[in-house]
Design a protein around this motif. Structure first.
Motif, short mmCIF file in Angstrom:
data_model
loop_
_atom_site.label_atom_id
_atom_site.label_comp_id
_atom_site.label_asym_id
_atom_site.label_seq_id
_atom_site.Cartn_x
_atom_site.Cartn_y
_atom_site.Cartn_z
N MET A 7 0.83 -1.21 0.00
CA MET A 7 0.00 0.00 0.00
C MET A 7 0.86 1.25 0.00
O MET A 7 0.60 2.20 0.74
CB MET A 7 -0.97 -0.04 1.18
CG MET A 7 -1.99 -1.14 0.97
SD MET A 7 -3.23 -1.25 2.24
CE MET A 7 -4.21 0.20 1.93
N LYS A 8 1.89 1.25 -0.84
CA LYS A 8 2.70 2.46 -1.00
C LYS A 8 1.78 3.61 -1.44
O LYS A 8 0.96 3.44 -2.35
CB LYS A 8 3.79 2.21 -2.05
CG LYS A 8 4.65 3.44 -2.26
CD LYS A 8 5.85 3.19 -3.11
CE LYS A 8 6.56 4.51 -3.36
NZ LYS A 8 7.85 4.37 -4.01
N GLY A 9 1.92 4.75 -0.77
CA GLY A 9 1.06 5.89 -1.07
C GLY A 9 1.23 6.37 -2.51
O GLY A 9 2.33 6.34 -3.06
N SER A 12 4.21 8.93 -4.25
CA SER A 12 5.15 9.10 -3.12
C SER A 12 6.56 8.63 -3.46
O SER A 12 7.36 8.41 -2.55
CB SER A 12 4.62 8.41 -1.86
OG SER A 12 4.62 7.01 -2.01
N GLY A 13 6.85 8.47 -4.73
CA GLY A 13 8.21 8.15 -5.14
C GLY A 13 9.11 9.37 -5.01
O GLY A 13 8.63 10.50 -4.88
N THR A 52 16.53 12.58 4.55
CA THR A 52 16.75 14.04 4.55
C THR A 52 16.54 14.63 5.95
O THR A 52 17.31 15.48 6.40
CB THR A 52 15.77 14.71 3.56
OG1 THR A 52 15.79 13.99 2.33
CG2 THR A 52 16.07 16.17 3.35
N MET A 74 15.56 2.83 -0.05
CA MET A 74 15.53 3.97 0.88
C MET A 74 16.04 3.51 2.26
O MET A 74 16.81 4.19 2.92
CB MET A 74 14.11 4.54 1.01
CG MET A 74 13.59 5.14 -0.27
SD MET A 74 14.58 6.57 -0.80
CE MET A 74 14.10 6.70 -2.51
N ASP A 96 5.56 -1.54 5.63
CA ASP A 96 4.41 -0.91 5.00
C ASP A 96 3.46 -0.52 6.13
O ASP A 96 2.67 -1.34 6.60
CB ASP A 96 3.75 -1.88 4.02
CG ASP A 96 2.54 -1.28 3.31
OD1 ASP A 96 2.03 -0.24 3.79
OD2 ASP A 96 2.11 -1.85 2.30
N PHE A 97 3.60 0.73 6.57
CA PHE A 97 2.81 1.11 7.74
C PHE A 97 1.35 1.37 7.43
O PHE A 97 0.54 1.46 8.34
CB PHE A 97 3.44 2.31 8.47
CG PHE A 97 3.94 3.42 7.57
CD1 PHE A 97 3.10 4.18 6.80
CD2 PHE A 97 5.30 3.68 7.51
CE1 PHE A 97 3.57 5.20 5.99
CE2 PHE A 97 5.80 4.70 6.69
CZ PHE A 97 4.93 5.46 5.93
N ASN A 116 5.74 15.25 3.74
CA ASN A 116 5.53 15.07 2.30
C ASN A 116 4.84 13.76 1.96
O ASN A 116 5.16 13.12 0.97
CB ASN A 116 6.88 15.18 1.56
CG ASN A 116 7.54 16.52 1.83
OD1 ASN A 116 6.91 17.56 1.64
ND2 ASN A 116 8.77 16.50 2.32
#
Ligand SMILES: C[S@@+](CC[C@H](N)C(=O)[O-])C[C@H]1O[C@@H](n2cnc3c(N)ncnc32)[C@H](O)[C@@H]1O
Length: 197
Positions: A7-9, A12-13, A52, A74, A96-97, A116
């Motif tokens: 479920m990557k947002g 959001s890359g 970052t 990442m 995957d939160f 972000n």
């Protein structure tokens, strides 16, 4: 654990790292959010990306910084940076939160960071998870791209939340006090909010 589809947002890359870094004075941003005193306790960062903000926050936190991301590259990048800079209080987890939560104990964190990322499909689910793992009196810092000015990057305007939208979601997730943090001096393309559990 709930094993559902990834479920990557949406949107959001990450772009190329040096371009991304050029948008922020990350140290100054963290200082604006956590003050001169820093964080006394543990911190969790949802979606750490290149790290970052992970490294700057780790320098201002006397506990563990748990940095979470769904992308193995990442996670590897932040692990490498933590080793190179010898910041021993950074723990990086592939996670995957949205699908599975953070796995952190309820009430265990002093500070949480969502930068972000609140344009994803399930903002309230994410904010509820942040609320669950924060101790009473703990704070959540939120930063996102502004939609009232032109920005060099950021998600599509139709899914980009305004500060007002974020405030509504934060209240719905159970946060009781929400302050604006003026980020003009550190990242003028962004707005900031600090919510207290
Ligand atoms: C736009 S980037 C922002 C990175 C960092 N917060 C920053 O501001 O520099 C969003 C990050 O969230 C991660 N992400 C998106 N959906 C996620 C999910 N469901 N679980 C864990 N990480 C996720 C992405 O892989 C990406 O690294």
């Amino acid at each position: 654990m709930n094993h559902v589809a990834n479920m990557k947002g949406r949107e959001s890359g990450m772009p190329e790292e040096s371009w991304w870094d050029s948008f922020f004075d990350a140290d100054a941003t963290i200082r604006l959010f956590v003050g001169a005193d820093g964080i006394h306790g543990d911190t969790v960062e949802f979606g750490c990306g290149y790290g970052t903000f992970t490294l700057p926050v780790a320098r201002r936190c006397n506990g563990t910084v748990t940095a979470l991301d769904i992308e193995p590259e990442m996670v590897a990048r932040v692990q490498h940076q933590a080793a190179v800079t010898q910041l021993k209080n950074i723990r990086v987890d592939l996670c995957d939160f949205v699908a599975n939560g953070t796995g952190l104990e309820s009430g265990s964190q002093t500070h949480a960071m969502i930068y972000n990322l609140l344009h994803l499909e399930h903002p309230i689910t994410l904010l509820q998870e942040a609320h669950r793992i924060l101790q009473v009196g703990g704070t959540l810092s939120v930063m996102h791209w502004r939609s009232d000015i032109q920005t060099p990057r950021g998600p599509s305007l139709d899914i980009r939340p305004t500060p007002e939208q974020c405030r509504t979601w934060l209240k719905e997730a159970g946060f009781r006090s929400i302050q604006t943090v003026d980020l003009q001096s550190s990242c003028p393309f962004h707005f900031g909010l600090l919510a207290t559990r």
